[in-house]
Enzyme design. Structure first.
Site, PDB file in Angstrom:
ATOM      1  N   HIS A  73       0.780  -1.327   0.055  1.00 55.05           N
ATOM      2  CA  HIS A  73       0.011   0.031   0.066  1.00 55.05           C
ATOM      3  C   HIS A  73       0.951   1.299   0.021  1.00 55.05           C
ATOM      4  CE1 HIS A  73      -3.710  -2.353   1.889  1.00 55.05           C
ATOM      5  NE2 HIS A  73      -3.409  -2.632   0.635  1.00 55.05           N
ATOM      6  N   GLU A  94       1.563   3.863   2.095  1.00 53.18           N
ATOM      7  CA  GLU A  94       2.321   4.079   3.157  1.00 53.18           C
ATOM      8  C   GLU A  94       3.590   3.280   3.083  1.00 53.18           C
ATOM      9  OE1 GLU A  94      -2.232   4.295   4.666  1.00 53.18           O
ATOM     10  OE2 GLU A  94      -0.949   3.334   3.103  1.00 53.18           O
ATOM     11  N   CYS A 108      -4.811   1.554   6.558  1.00 52.94           N
ATOM     12  CA  CYS A 108      -5.547   0.282   7.095  1.00 52.94           C
ATOM     13  C   CYS A 108      -5.346  -0.347   8.308  1.00 52.94           C
ATOM     14  CB  CYS A 108      -5.539  -0.945   5.965  1.00 52.94           C
ATOM     15  SG  CYS A 108      -3.850  -1.546   5.632  1.00 52.94           S
ATOM     16  N   ALA A 133     -27.536   7.879 -33.306  1.00 54.05           N
ATOM     17  CA  ALA A 133     -27.483   7.156 -34.487  1.00 54.05           C
ATOM     18  C   ALA A 133     -28.559   7.832 -35.227  1.00 54.05           C
ATOM     19  CB  ALA A 133     -27.605   5.663 -34.424  1.00 54.05           C
ATOM     20  N   ASP A 142     -23.250  -3.729 -33.734  1.00 52.31           N
ATOM     21  CA  ASP A 142     -21.656  -3.206 -33.801  1.00 52.31           C
ATOM     22  C   ASP A 142     -20.660  -4.102 -33.587  1.00 52.31           C
ATOM     23  OD1 ASP A 142     -23.021  -0.742 -34.005  1.00 52.31           O
ATOM     24  OD2 ASP A 142     -22.806   0.005 -31.962  1.00 52.31           O
ATOM     25  N   LEU A 163     -14.754  -3.543 -27.202  1.00 53.45           N
ATOM     26  CA  LEU A 163     -14.788  -2.730 -25.859  1.00 53.45           C
ATOM     27  C   LEU A 163     -13.569  -3.194 -24.977  1.00 53.45           C
ATOM     28  CD1 LEU A 163     -18.413  -3.611 -24.397  1.00 53.45           C
ATOM     29  CD2 LEU A 163     -17.597  -1.631 -25.610  1.00 53.45           C
ATOM     30  N   GLU A 199     -21.324   1.621 -21.832  1.00 52.86           N
ATOM     31  CA  GLU A 199     -21.496   2.091 -23.490  1.00 52.86           C
ATOM     32  C   GLU A 199     -22.417   1.119 -24.114  1.00 52.86           C
ATOM     33  OE1 GLU A 199     -17.942   2.451 -25.835  1.00 52.86           O
ATOM     34  OE2 GLU A 199     -16.662   3.010 -23.973  1.00 52.86           O
ATOM     35  N   GLY A 226     -26.634   0.965 -26.017  1.00 54.72           N
ATOM     36  CA  GLY A 226     -27.818   1.667 -26.718  1.00 54.72           C
ATOM     37  C   GLY A 226     -28.578   2.433 -26.043  1.00 54.72           C
TER      38      GLY A 226
END
Length: 378
Positions: free
Chosen positions: A56, A58, A84, A171, A209, A213, A299, A301
């Protein structure tokens, strides 16, 4: 605390927050945290949280100081999240800080993890170390909204990306949409993919489409999981989205044979209850929270985008607006008809950015944001 100390604390904390942003893509499911160790107006050492299982912030900073032969006793430590106080993948950071004997520890935000929840602060104080909290707290929350959301409300922070014309079309009537916005806007969108834990779309978008992605315009060692909402489990098994990287399908249908074939492509099929004849989106978010998902980038329609809004799932809007007019075409979302303006979902503008020739607009659902602030008492 005098005014000069307050100004100094805010200055160093904002520098720490910038450092936390430098690990935006790599820490999930852990939060993005940074630590500065300062004395006499100089940074002695700094560090940011490494990928899950690594040290982490620190510990990174303390190791850097030790490696340079710097004694940090009596220094001021600035950390963007409460240290933590429990054993997880790594030992408690608060133990390492106490052993280093700083004079002060300045913390931006308490840790909402129930395993910490103020215990790190209490232990520092019990060790005789002065502690200041809440410095640049809202800025700190903006770096980790997903982690805080998952820890407090048990669901991830979800933003909905839209790309539209000036008249709100995504579109043409026949579905043509590539490309309304320009290359710069699309590249900027990959930053938001990269920082997310999950990139989510609908089966209609996959059919229309055939998107990948994936993250292409951002350097990152961590690949977000790709996910599809597919109520009837009709997605093409040969879609480009199934490229061997981890993917999830959320469905109401059962098809063990198809699920088994997709498992060979690293795809997990998750059956969820239905709501109104389609996947229960709130149940999906709860499942994501249970599986350590902090942030979801959507993302999709107009149908799924509208359904997520109707189901009260959207925390933030990420809208790329192109300086073109398309006339008749597909609107951004399908939400049905409201009976009054009082039913409208209201967002608050956060910022705008010119991604020439387009404009990026961010807007936040303030009720959801304020709920996080309330839980954290910021």
């Amino acid at each position: 605390m005098n005014t000069g100390q307050v100004v100094d604390d805010e200055r160093w904390m904002r520098e720490a927050l910038r450092l936390a942003e430098s690990v935006m893509y790599i820490t999930a499911p852990n939060p993005r945290v940074a630590c500065l160790i300062v004395r006499g107006g100089q940074v002695l050492a700094s560090g940011a949280t490494q990928p899950a299982g690594g040290p982490h912030a620190e510990v990174v900073a303390l190791r850097q100081a030790a490696g340079q032969g710097v004694d940090v006793a009596g220094a001021t430590v600035y950390v963007t999240l409460e240290p933590c106080s429990h054993f997880g993948r790594t030992p408690p950071c608060v133990d390492a800080l106490i052993a280093a004997r700083p004079a002060r520890v300045v913390i931006a935000m308490s840790d909402p993890n129930p395993l910490v929840a103020g215990q790190g602060i209490a232990r520092l104080k019990a060790a005789g170390i002065a502690v200041a909290t809440g410095v640049c707290a809202q800025e700190a929350l903006s770096v980790n909204p997903g982690f805080v959301a998952r820890m407090t409300r048990k669901t991830p922070w979800l933003w909905l990306k839209l790309a539209a014309s000036l008249d709100g079309r995504i579109a043409l009537p026949d579905g043509q949409s590539q490309w309304i916005t320009g290359p710069a806007a699309r590249a900027d969108g990959h930053h938001w993919r990269a920082r997310s834990c999950v990139v989510l779309t609908g089966s209609g978008t996959v059919l229309a489409d055939n998107p990948q992605l994936n993250v292409r315009h951002v350097e990152t060692t961590r690949t977000p999981i790709k996910a599809i909402v597919d109520t009837r489990f009709e997605v093409d098994e040969n879609a480009r989205i199934f490229d061997g990287t981890s993917a999830w399908i959320f469905t109401c249908a059962s098809n063990p044979e198809k699920a088994s074939r997709l498992a060979g492509k690293n795809v997990r099929v998750v059956q969820l209850p239905s709501a109104g004849g389609r996947v229960d989106l709130q149940a999906m978010l709860r499942w994501l929270g249970e599986h350590d998902v902090n942030e979801v980038h959507v993302e999709a329609g107009a149908k799924l985008s509208g359904a997520l809004l109707q189901a009260q799932c959207v925390d933030e809007l990420l809208l790329y607006m192109a300086p073109v007019l398309l006339g008749e075409g597909m609107g951004m979302v399908r939400m049905g008809t409201l009976q009054s303006l009082a039913q409208a979902q209201r967002f608050e503008f956060l910022d705008t950015k010119n991604v020439s020739p387009d404009l990026r607009i961010r807007a936040r659902h303030m009720d959801r944001w304020n709920a996080l602030l309330h839980v954290l008492q910021l």
